[in-house]
Design a protein around this motif. Structure first.
Motif, PDB file in Angstrom:
ATOM      1  N   ARG A  42       0.824   6.116   3.526  1.00  0.00           N
ATOM      2  CA  ARG A  42       0.767   6.010   2.069  1.00  0.00           C
ATOM      3  C   ARG A  42       0.769   7.396   1.421  1.00  0.00           C
ATOM      4  O   ARG A  42       1.443   7.638   0.420  1.00  0.00           O
ATOM      5  N   ASN A  63       0.829  -1.196   0.000  1.00  0.00           N
ATOM      6  CA  ASN A  63       0.000   0.000   0.000  1.00  0.00           C
ATOM      7  C   ASN A  63       0.870   1.256   0.000  1.00  0.00           C
ATOM      8  O   ASN A  63       0.625   2.193  -0.760  1.00  0.00           O
ATOM      9  N   VAL A  64       1.885   1.240   0.864  1.00  0.00           N
ATOM     10  CA  VAL A  64       2.761   2.415   0.943  1.00  0.00           C
ATOM     11  C   VAL A  64       3.575   2.533  -0.341  1.00  0.00           C
ATOM     12  O   VAL A  64       3.800   3.640  -0.853  1.00  0.00           O
TER      13      VAL A  64
END
Lengths: 256, 331
Positions: A164, A98-99
């Protein structure tokens, strides 16, 4: 100079005026908050600023340039990054992945680079992995990197969304009710995180219901009510503003 | 969901990486030592594996619906047939030329179509498949209509033809593995992460600066390129194509394979294509006499059971086992 300049922004949905000629300026490096009761038009304002939709009228200047009505991705590419009130995680990806998506703006290379995997590609991937690790540590998710994002408890999902957004190296970070659904302890930790983000030089605009959080972190506050800006000032000024007390704090004060 | 074997950064046991290659080798060996018929079945599976691996870019990684990818398989198949027959092109050149045509068509068709979402996108792409089907029937001077196109030369390179289905099988498996290799490289990159982000949340992807429309289009074109190759391979492998080959049944079968193997995973599409192709053959040869007529029912029952008990596809079995093991370790 103001990094974000909102000039007379109006947004109508049919007969409903969700934002009525709202103006304010956010100086570079500051921590600004927008507050107001439910339905005051806060998220509508964020949607207009971030390009989720175009305002009906008015102008939005980011870093001195008119970004009114640009596509959301184009505005994000300029460094204006937002989070959503309802967390929008990439559920089928791990926390770390996600990041990693967040680095899209600051990295390059598509199909060709991915197939050839030259030295530049590998260096960039290594850089992304390292930075991801340090960002997850920064928000306190360092030990959750390899779990699926949707298995995190709600409070940690919010922190992941912040991490993120930070990966995109925002010049301006719009946080839409980051404390919604958090308990007191989590909210305190979040306040600390927001202050540390701002200390890194990131300008932050915050929409928030939690008055305790806003009063603790914001340097300047704009108050919306029924789509209009009814006040703007420092936390101390807002706390004693009669219009604000009537519209908002009067009913909320005992909780704050 | 996503096999940790693919995403993990740890240098995991080398045997996991070698497993697909070993499995492929075993299959080739099986195909080579059994009848030509089995070799043909496995060849089909490899061709569908290519098709589904491509479709997985659009439907798996990017999370969009396309019911019309058979259109691009038809483009590839008829492209190969017409270019080798009328222009006397080498099969390999015909495949590459057909791919370019399919890519351009996908770009032109995808640009307006991909503005649609969900059911609307599904309907629009479905129409694309139906239109292509009608064209292959009606444009008889080019496609021979219902009669189909026969006498398409087998795969080969520089005048050397792969004489029988067993030699072709080896080529098909190598091509299918190459397709998966590309899919794996693209998936684990900035490009692949952007596609998967779109599947997760378009709003969040756009908020991070990802040009959603452009990446969707890229995934659609890649899927079309794979589909075109699959169509071409079919034409050269069987030597005959007709409109029915690239009909709606192809869409249904490819969806079955995609979900069976694990949509969104790297190996799932190929695994699904293999299993869905082999189950009917295994049933045909092992069911006792009285049950032979019911083999379609048994086939469907197996599919339903797999989808109930392994909803994320057969290629997720490994990670299920791993999750259980690490749960035990932590608990």
């Amino acid at each position: 100079m103001a990094l974000l300049n909102v000039q007379g922004v109006t947004k109508r949905f049919g007969g409903l005026v969700a934002n009525d000629s709202i103006s304010f300026a956010v100086p570079e490096g500051s921590l600004f908050a927008v507050i107001g009761p439910n339905g005051a038009g806060k998220t509508t304002l964020f949607n207009a600023i971030s390009g989720f939709f175009a305002p009906t009228s008015g102008r939005i200047l980011f870093d001195g340039q008119d970004v009114t009505g640009l596509a959301q991705a184009d505005i994000a590419q300029r460094g204006l990054i937002r989070t959503y009130q309802l967390v929008q995680l990439f559920k089928d990806m791990t926390v770390a992945e996600n990041v990693q998506v967040g680095f899209h703006r600051m990295t390059s290379g598509n199909v060709g680079a991915a197939l050839l995997r030259g030295a530049g590609f590998r260096r960039q991937e290594e850089h992304i992995r390292e930075e991801t690790r340090s960002l997850l540590t920064f928000v306190g998710l360092g030990n959750r990197a390899d779990v699926m994002a949707d298995t995190l408890p709600y409070g940690q999902q919010r922190l992941l969304e912040v991490a993120r957004a930070l990966a995109a190296q925002p010049r301006l970070l719009l946080l839409d009710e980051p404390a919604a659904g958090l308990n007191t302890q989590e909210t305190d930790a979040l306040a600390d995180t927001i202050l540390r983000i701002n200390a890194r030089g990131v300008t932050v605009v915050l929409i928030e219901h939690d008055m305790g959080l806003v009063m603790k972190v914001a340097q300047r506050i704009a108050v919306l009510d029924f789509g209009r800006k009814i006040a703007e000032g420092t936390p101390a000024e807002i706390r004693s503003d009669p219009a604000v007390i009537a519209a908002y704090l009067g009913t909320e004060a005992e909780h704050a | 969901m996503i096999s940790p074997a693919i995403t993990s950064t740890r240098p995991r046991a080398a045997w996991t990486a070698a497993l697909p290659v070993i499995a492929a080798g075993a299959l080739i060996a099986y195909g080579l030592t059994s009848s030509g018929y089995i070799a043909t079945v496995l060849g089909f599976a490899a061709i569908y594996g290519v098709f589904c691996t491509g479709l997985n870019f659009f439907m798996g990684y990017t999370g969009q619906a396309s019911f019309g990818q058979n259109a691009f398989a038809a483009l590839g198949g008829y492209g190969s047939a017409i270019l080798t027959d009328r222009l006397g092109l080498e099969p390999v050149l015909a495949i590459l030329a057909s791919m370019s045509i399919a890519g351009i068509v996908a770009l032109v068709v995808g640009y307006p179509t991909l503005r649609l979402r969900g059911h609307y996108l599904a309907m629009a792409t479905f129409a694309l498949g139906l239109i292509t089907y009608e064209i292959t029937i009606e444009w008889t001077s080019l496609t021979h209509g219902y009669m189909g196109y026969s006498g398409i030369p087998p795969l080969g390179l520089f005048g050397y033809e792969l004489a029988n289905e067993k030699q072709q099988l080896v080529a098909l498996v190598v091509i299918a593995l190459f397709g998966v290799w590309i899919s794996n490289r693209l998936r684990n990159s900035r490009f692949g992460r952007a596609l998967r982000a779109i599947a997760g949340s378009e709003a969040a992807a756009a908020a991070l600066g990802i040009n959603v429309a452009r990446y969707k289009l890229a995934a659609f074109v890649i899927a079309a390129l794979y589909a075109s190759v699959a169509g071409s391979l079919f034409a050269h492998f069987i030597g005959f194509i007709s409109p029915e080959v690239f009909g709606t049944a192809m869409v249904v079968l490819s969806f079955t394979m995609l979900y069976l193997g694990g949509i969104g995973t790297t190996w799932g599409p190929l695994v699904g294509a293999l299993i869905a192709s082999l189950i009917p053959e295994v049933l045909r040869s092992t069911l006792p006499g009285g049950l032979k007529e019911g083999q379609d029912i048994v086939y469907c029952a197996i599919l339903i059971l797999i989808l109930i008990f392994v909803p994320k596809g057969l290629s997720s079995l490994g990670s299920l086992w791993q999750a259980r093991r690490s749960a035990v370790r932590e608990g």
